[in-house]
Design a protein around this motif. Structure first.
Motif, PDB file in Angstrom:
ATOM      1  N   UNK A 428      -5.001 -11.841  -4.265  1.00 12.95           N
ATOM      2  CA  UNK A 428      -5.975 -10.925  -3.693  1.00 12.95           C
ATOM      3  C   UNK A 428      -6.413  -9.811  -4.610  1.00 12.95           C
ATOM      4  N   UNK A 429      -6.031  -9.852  -5.870  1.00 12.92           N
ATOM      5  CA  UNK A 429      -6.436  -8.828  -6.820  1.00 12.92           C
ATOM      6  C   UNK A 429      -7.213  -9.468  -7.964  1.00 12.92           C
ATOM      7  N   UNK A 446      -2.151   3.467 -13.463  1.00 13.18           N
ATOM      8  CA  UNK A 446      -3.529   3.808 -13.809  1.00 13.18           C
ATOM      9  C   UNK A 446      -4.533   3.064 -12.926  1.00 13.18           C
ATOM     10  N   UNK A 447      -4.183   1.843 -12.538  1.00 14.80           N
ATOM     11  CA  UNK A 447      -5.109   1.002 -11.776  1.00 14.80           C
ATOM     12  C   UNK A 447      -5.012   1.253 -10.278  1.00 14.80           C
ATOM     13  N   UNK A 453      -5.511   0.685  -0.370  1.00  6.79           N
ATOM     14  CA  UNK A 453      -4.223   0.225   0.148  1.00  6.79           C
ATOM     15  C   UNK A 453      -3.601  -0.858  -0.728  1.00  6.79           C
ATOM     16  N   UNK A 454      -4.442  -1.647  -1.379  1.00  2.00           N
ATOM     17  CA  UNK A 454      -3.905  -2.674  -2.272  1.00  2.00           C
ATOM     18  C   UNK A 454      -3.162  -2.042  -3.444  1.00  2.00           C
ATOM     19  N   UNK A 457       0.476  -1.763  -2.570  1.00  2.00           N
ATOM     20  CA  UNK A 457       1.112  -3.083  -2.673  1.00  2.00           C
ATOM     21  C   UNK A 457       1.365  -3.417  -4.137  1.00  2.00           C
ATOM     22  N   UNK A 458       0.399  -3.096  -4.998  1.00  2.00           N
ATOM     23  CA  UNK A 458       0.553  -3.365  -6.427  1.00  2.00           C
ATOM     24  C   UNK A 458       1.732  -2.592  -7.002  1.00  2.00           C
ATOM     25  N   UNK A 459       1.856  -1.322  -6.658  1.00  2.00           N
ATOM     26  CA  UNK A 459       2.953  -0.499  -7.182  1.00  2.00           C
ATOM     27  C   UNK A 459       4.308  -1.033  -6.731  1.00  2.00           C
TER      28      UNK A 459
END
Length: 547
Positions: A428-429, A446-447, A453-454, A457-459
């Motif tokens: 989903x990214x 940084x991103x 909200x994504x 989830x990424x972190x």
């Protein structure tokens, strides 16, 4: 050994230890400054890697020749020259913003460090009286690890408040202060008549160590099966084989390889190599854990490593006296077992773990190094006669540097494999986001703000991936330390070592024979001159010796 006390032994020890700390701190201090250094200079990942590696490369490859130079021309002279070179090279870095010139300055710093490092331990073993010498070796050993911790702490504090150049400026100022301390209080010691320069041996050692170190450094980047890396290893191994053959037959060898016939020397060398492989590999793994799981900044990262000193210094202080009572094998094996235990406990750290668990791991890690390293250092030092103490110190240092390079390279490869494989499940990214965080965990911070909200989830995913890489690296270190402990326990001499058998005249053919020789050694300080009577061991290879 019996020696008359040289003047101001405490100040001599302080100067030698401070010099050793300077060498190691110059390795670790740059790690914290690398992100800003990369941004400010526009350096590529390869450039950044060489800023770190080029220092270690020249330090490792020049140690044996530098130790011989100290034995021949004076250890104080070589040490002062090295401190001067290192200080000037650090200061020169402030005058340029060109990446290639920064890398060149780091290379020159490595040359200076190679002149310093062997002279520190050999000065301790040749100028301090017996009682203080044993304690001095233990303090020196602890200082090597403390130098790595203090380098991170100093650079972390500077990076919190100043720019990347402040790290190089601080190292240059520190070099100046230590230069003055050594100039005032460090005595000179040498034995030019019996020290062996062996130019061909020095060249072969440079090529052998350089080929192996280059291969280990560049393997994770170029690929272990690439032509360049395979060629580098072949050249290094061939040069090593030729070096051994040459040293066995030349009448005045740079490093008398016959000393490896002694069980203590073999096992001590093996122990140091294992220790520094796992210790510096672990040190490398703590950086992403503290930065991207605990969320610590540069200063907090440095402070987080300090609990290691709680275990390191007490263990180092009692390691050699304990060896005298219960044996080298028992104490050395205990240290390696503690290291394996620390790494095993570290695998239980998760994304929600408290700092207390990490602190306990660091204490056990410090104690393991404290018990394992001083006895291994001591037995190698005692295996070589007085006039070769620069080479004995250099051998200790080569094993340390080679282990550190191997540990960092392998831990980096294992961590990256675990970290990147854990990121394959991200969905989903955009692909460019996934590629960015695969390259470095720092990209996630940084991103994430631009992803809503994504981003959260990424972190979380990146943090768990760092833990996966950390676990993989620690399991490898744990297994390596455990294998080292078993091998050392089976291989190392116990309380009745080969050296004890020599005294009783029971050595067989091919083993080493130690004889006591008394000499008068002149020590010249900046303010005084004195002579001391020294009893030391001369090593010869037995043809047949039965008393």
């Amino acid at each position: 050994m019996r020696r008359e006390a040289p003047p101001r032994p405490t100040l001599i020890l302080s100067a030698a230890v401070a010099s050793a700390v300077l060498v190691v701190a110059n390795i670790s201090s740059l790690n914290v400054a690398l992100p800003e250094l990369s941004r400010e200079l526009g350096a590529s990942q390869s450039d950044v890697q060489w800023m770190v590696d080029i220092y270690a490369f020249f330090l490792a490859t020049l140690l044996l020749p530098a130790g011989a130079l100290g034995d021949r021309y004076g250890r104080r002279r070589m040490l002062l020259m090295g401190i001067f070179i290192l200080g000037v090279a650090n200061a020169a870095t402030l005058l340029t913003s060109d990446v290639s010139l920064v890398i060149t300055s780091r290379a020159v710093s490595g040359v200076g460090a190679a002149l310093i490092f062997p002279a520190t331990l050999s000065t301790i073993t040749t100028t301090l009286p017996e009682g203080k010498r044993v304690k001095g070796v233990a303090i020196w050993t602890a200082s090597v690890f403390f130098g790595g911790l203090s380098g991170v702490l100093i650079s972390g504090a500077l990076m919190e408040n100043y720019w990347w150049g402040s790290v190089f400026l601080a190292m240059s100022i520190l070099a100046g202060a230590i230069f003055l301390l050594c100039w005032a209080y460090l005595p000179d010691s040498s034995n030019p008549d019996e020290a062996n320069m062996d130019p061909l041996g020095a060249l072969l050692s440079f090529v052998a160590v350089g080929g192996i170190v280059f291969g280990v450094m560049e393997g994770p980047i170029k690929g272990w099966s690439s032509t360049l890396i395979v060629t580098s290893f072949i050249i290094g191994v061939l040069a090593l084989a030729i070096f051994v053959l040459w040293e066995r037959h030349t009448p005045r060898p740079l490093l008398d390889v016959r000393m490896f016939a002694d069980r203590g020397v073999r096992s001590g060398s093996f122990s140091l190599l294992v220790q520094f492989t796992v210790a510096f590999g672990f040190f490398f793994l703590t950086v992403p854990l503290l930065a991207f799981v605990f969320g610590y900044g540069p200063l907090d990262m440095g402070l987080s490593l300090m609990p290691a000193a709680i275990g390191l210094f007490p263990a180092s202080a009692i390691a050699i006296p304990l060896t005298r009572r219960i044996g080298f094998r028992t104490v050395g094996t205990l240290g390696l077992v503690l290291l394996a235990g620390a790494f095993y406990l570290g695998t239980s750290i998760e994304t929600d773990s408290s700092f207390l668990l990490f602190a306990v791991v660091m204490v056990i890690y410090g104690a393991g190094i404290g018990f394992a390293s001083p006895p291994a250092t001591e037995i190698i030092v005692e295996a070589l006669p007085l006039e070769k103490q620069g080479v004995a110190s250099a051998l200790n240092d080569v094993l340390r540097e080679l282990g550190a390079v191997v540990g960092i390279a392998l831990s980096g490869s294992i961590f990256n494999a675990g970290y990147r494989s854990s990121l394959v499940d991200i969905v989903g990214l955009p692909q460019e986001v996934i590629d960015g965080v695969k390259e470095t965990p720092a990209a996630a911070a940084l991103i994430a703000p631009s992803l809503g909200e994504d981003g959260l989830v990424l972190l979380d995913t990146v943090s768990q991936s760092v833990i996966d890489g950390w676990d993989n690296g620690l399991w490898a270190a744990c297994i390596t330390a455990a294998i080292g402990a078993v091998g050392f326990c089976l291989w190392a001499p116990g309380r009745n070592s080969n050296q004890d058998l020599t005294i009783r005249g029971e050595l067989e053919e091919g083993q080493l024979h130690y004889s006591e020789v008394s000499k008068v050694l002149r020590i010249e300080g900046a303010r005084s001159r004195t002579s001391i009577t020294v009893q030391h061991k001369v090593v010869t290879k037995n043809k047949k010796y039965n008393g």
